[in-house]
Design an enzyme around this catalytic site. Sequence first.
Site, PDB file in Angstrom:
ATOM      1  NE  ARG A 269     -57.446  29.763  -7.028  1.00 62.65           N
ATOM      2  CZ  ARG A 269     -57.116  30.359  -5.890  1.00 62.65           C
ATOM      3  NH1 ARG A 269     -56.892  29.637  -4.809  1.00 62.65           N
ATOM      4  NH2 ARG A 269     -57.016  31.660  -5.830  1.00 62.65           N
TER       5      ARG A 269
ATOM      6  CE  LYS B  99     -57.055  15.991  -2.566  1.00 56.73           C
ATOM      7  NZ  LYS B  99     -57.802  14.753  -2.352  1.00 56.73           N
TER       8      LYS B  99
ATOM      9  CG  ASP C 195     -55.606  30.766   2.285  1.00 59.36           C
ATOM     10  OD1 ASP C 195     -56.511  31.216   1.557  1.00 59.36           O
ATOM     11  OD2 ASP C 195     -55.133  31.371   3.254  1.00 59.36           O
TER      12      ASP C 195
ATOM     13  CE  LYS D  74     -66.798  13.752   0.980  1.00 57.91           C
ATOM     14  NZ  LYS D  74     -65.852  14.324   1.956  1.00 57.91           N
TER      15      LYS D  74
ATOM     16  CB  SER E 264     -55.463  15.825   0.740  1.00 61.20           C
ATOM     17  OG  SER E 264     -55.975  14.616   1.230  1.00 61.20           O
TER      18      SER E 264
END
Length: 473
Positions: A68, A72, A101, A108, A365
């Site tokens: 995906r 992040k 989800d 990181k 976020s």
Amino acid sequence: MTQFSNEPSFRESVNLSVDKAMTAMNLDPGIAQAIKACNAVLQVQFPVKIRGKVEVFTGWRATHSTHRLPSKGGIRYAPYADQDEVEALAALMTYKCAIVDVPFGGSKGALMIDPSLYNREELELITRRFTLELVRKGFLSPSTNVPAPDVGTGQREMAWIADTYKHLHPEDINYIACVTGKPVHHGGIQGRVEATGRGVQFAVQEFFRHSADVKMAHMEGELDGKTCIVQGLGNVGYHATKFLSEENGVKITAVIEHDGALISDDGINIEDLYQHITEHRTIKNFPAARFEENGKAVLEKECDILIPAALESQINLENADRIKTKLIVEAANGPVTFGADEILTKKGVVIIPDAYANAGGVTVSYFEWIRNISHIRFGRMQKRHDELRGHQMAAMLEEATGSRVSESMRNNITRGADELDLVRSGLDDTMRLAYQQIRNTLESEKNVHDLRTACYVASITKITRSYLDIGVF
Ligand code: NAD
């Protein structure tokens, strides 16, 4: 990074927990290997002229998964940072996003630096140069890799990162979404600063809604009146204990910081202590509690809930046997080592795992990123409309009953939700649903006996499905 010679590294510790879950769910070894593998790691070294002398800084950005996008994860500034830690934290982000989800991969970053040794201007120079390295090497953009704050970084650093990216890519209409955790007046979202601590509160509240789970932790009754010890009164620890004490009646009986601990069986007022720390930069000489030099030993003091909210590997093979709490809520990433986890679970201590407990930050976020790419504040279109509807409802009620609606009820009915209300509601819903998935897994999977394994099983099931959907397997 804190590590003990007789224990696996942080990354190995995460992998051991993941292996345990993958074995319990009988996952195909090839798929297991693909999910565990870290997709890419960038190491950069760059010079910055500080006070007339050239200093070379080392930083990393690990992309654990890209099933995906964007990937992040936070960026931390710490003198102990290393690649192993960054990879472990990136992997945790993959599992964390899946359990709540959030449709992102895991990433990181870290810079090996002690931020207390540099002034504001120097930190800005270093951050902008680090950003340049990440952008140029394809490890930072709104669509592929989006950092956020972590230990040693905050809104200020995120604003510098966003501004540097904007100057490098002025044609990118979504430039402001290249990083989250920004100040609200600079593209941030209401409620992000306290989101991780708020998420910890919501996780604990949800745990206490299930009496069987409370019993599993050898407790009974409500959250009100339970005792709690926190390690680390930074962003996460401060907000979690502030909300739990002020809104849920939890008594904070000890606060452990890097320079010792404060103990009070009557409960410590977190806001007062936070003001004291802000003013004096230490917990010492706080009048309303007893100071204890050996902070780490206070982890072993009896309490209902222990919230490690500082660093990894704080509860390890050396002290696990002496921990006397009933419930550990992992607000920090990796505060309990794999070996310590086994000892504590055997003793009947329940652990709400990091991949779930501190997911409030990435959840909000995600909301901020959506706000940025949709270029509109949440609630802007419907707030006044909802208020109008409320006034009409109040008028209808009055007409139907022939009596006046009370002022407080009118205020409740006619108030339209603003951005903070919506963020809180979305976060609460996310934390509740994720916990329910974890406990359902614990109940339904015969090979799963603890919340951490259940969390990983639920998360890996979703990741596997996602890999299958895109045709990787
Ligand atoms: P922070 O830098 O704001 O706070 C860390 C606190 O721990 C500081 O007050 C520091 O003095 C204290 N500390 C340092 N060493 C200590 C020691 N040996 N004993 C006791 N206290 C010590 O960091 P933060 O953002 O609150 O992050 C804390 C943990 O939460 C980290 O593991 C981080 O990865 C995790 N986390 C943070 C976020 C976020 O949104 N900030 C999100 C998810 C997870």
